[in-house]
Motif scaffolding. Sequence first.
Motif, PDB file in Angstrom:
ATOM      1  N   UNK A 166       0.836  -1.204   0.000  1.00 44.48           N
ATOM      2  CA  UNK A 166       0.000   0.000   0.000  1.00 44.48           C
ATOM      3  C   UNK A 166       0.873   1.257   0.000  1.00 44.48           C
ATOM      4  N   UNK A 167       1.950   1.260   0.802  1.00 39.04           N
ATOM      5  CA  UNK A 167       2.861   2.402   0.816  1.00 39.04           C
ATOM      6  C   UNK A 167       3.521   2.597  -0.544  1.00 39.04           C
ATOM      7  N   UNK A 168       3.901   1.499  -1.211  1.00 40.71           N
ATOM      8  CA  UNK A 168       4.525   1.601  -2.531  1.00 40.71           C
ATOM      9  C   UNK A 168       3.543   2.163  -3.550  1.00 40.71           C
ATOM     10  N   UNK A 169       2.292   1.723  -3.508  1.00 38.55           N
ATOM     11  CA  UNK A 169       1.284   2.246  -4.433  1.00 38.55           C
ATOM     12  C   UNK A 169       1.067   3.734  -4.213  1.00 38.55           C
ATOM     13  N   UNK A 195       4.080  10.246  -7.873  1.00 37.32           N
ATOM     14  CA  UNK A 195       5.224  10.650  -8.692  1.00 37.32           C
ATOM     15  C   UNK A 195       4.904  11.921  -9.468  1.00 37.32           C
ATOM     16  N   UNK A 196       5.902  12.788  -9.577  1.00 36.05           N
ATOM     17  CA  UNK A 196       5.728  14.014 -10.355  1.00 36.05           C
ATOM     18  C   UNK A 196       7.035  14.346 -11.066  1.00 36.05           C
ATOM     19  N   UNK A 218       9.788   3.736 -18.470  1.00 36.01           N
ATOM     20  CA  UNK A 218       9.644   2.615 -17.539  1.00 36.01           C
ATOM     21  C   UNK A 218       8.190   2.476 -17.104  1.00 36.01           C
ATOM     22  N   UNK A 219       7.804   1.263 -16.792  1.00 40.29           N
ATOM     23  CA  UNK A 219       6.479   1.012 -16.235  1.00 40.29           C
ATOM     24  C   UNK A 219       6.461   1.618 -14.832  1.00 40.29           C
ATOM     25  N   UNK A 220       5.373   2.291 -14.518  1.00 43.81           N
ATOM     26  CA  UNK A 220       5.280   3.020 -13.257  1.00 43.81           C
ATOM     27  C   UNK A 220       5.537   2.140 -12.029  1.00 43.81           C
ATOM     28  N   UNK A 221       5.034   0.921 -12.047  1.00 46.71           N
ATOM     29  CA  UNK A 221       5.141   0.072 -10.866  1.00 46.71           C
ATOM     30  C   UNK A 221       6.515  -0.568 -10.703  1.00 46.71           C
ATOM     31  N   UNK A 222       7.441  -0.304 -11.648  1.00 46.51           N
ATOM     32  CA  UNK A 222       8.805  -0.791 -11.471  1.00 46.51           C
ATOM     33  C   UNK A 222       9.671   0.228 -10.749  1.00 46.51           C
ATOM     34  N   UNK A 223       9.094   1.332 -10.346  1.00 46.30           N
ATOM     35  CA  UNK A 223       9.823   2.313  -9.546  1.00 46.30           C
ATOM     36  C   UNK A 223       9.950   1.743  -8.138  1.00 46.30           C
ATOM     37  N   UNK A 224      11.191   1.570  -7.680  1.00 44.63           N
ATOM     38  CA  UNK A 224      11.423   0.984  -6.368  1.00 44.63           C
ATOM     39  C   UNK A 224      11.287   1.983  -5.251  1.00 44.63           C
ATOM     40  N   UNK A 225      11.849   3.186  -5.446  1.00 43.73           N
ATOM     41  CA  UNK A 225      11.833   4.171  -4.363  1.00 43.73           C
ATOM     42  C   UNK A 225      12.017   5.565  -4.947  1.00 43.73           C
ATOM     43  N   UNK A 226      11.593   6.549  -4.184  1.00 45.25           N
ATOM     44  CA  UNK A 226      11.795   7.952  -4.533  1.00 45.25           C
ATOM     45  C   UNK A 226      12.881   8.489  -3.616  1.00 45.25           C
ATOM     46  N   UNK A 227      13.919   9.078  -4.205  1.00 47.64           N
ATOM     47  CA  UNK A 227      15.009   9.641  -3.411  1.00 47.64           C
ATOM     48  C   UNK A 227      14.554  11.003  -2.901  1.00 47.64           C
TER      49      UNK A 227
END
Length: 108
Positions: A45-48, A54-55, A90-99
């Motif tokens: 849920x946190x990842x979603x 994302x911006x 990239x596919x949106x859900x392959x983003x692991x983390x936001x720095x």
Amino acid sequence: MFEILAAAGTGAAAAPPAWLNWLPIVGMVVIFWFLIIRPQMKRQKEHQEKVSSLKKGDQVVTQGGLVGKVVKVEDDFVHIDLAKDVRVKAVKHTIGDIIPPGGTPAND
């Protein structure tokens, strides 16, 4: 005399209640729920929430380990600038983390 002992022995060997046989299985399900399933659902849920927020301008790390800056956000895709003149879709859900801001710059 043997009849008395035989009658006493049959009463002592009564089977336990049926629900008692299910108690260990129910206990394992509860343990799995609180130790494995529930924390995984919370992380998902946190990842979603991260992915949906994302911006443009966010620095991200993909699950493949690529670090870059978000240039364009679409419904299901994100365009990431990895280096000068290197842009990846990239596919949106392959983003692991936001720095977070102030972290290590991706393209500098």
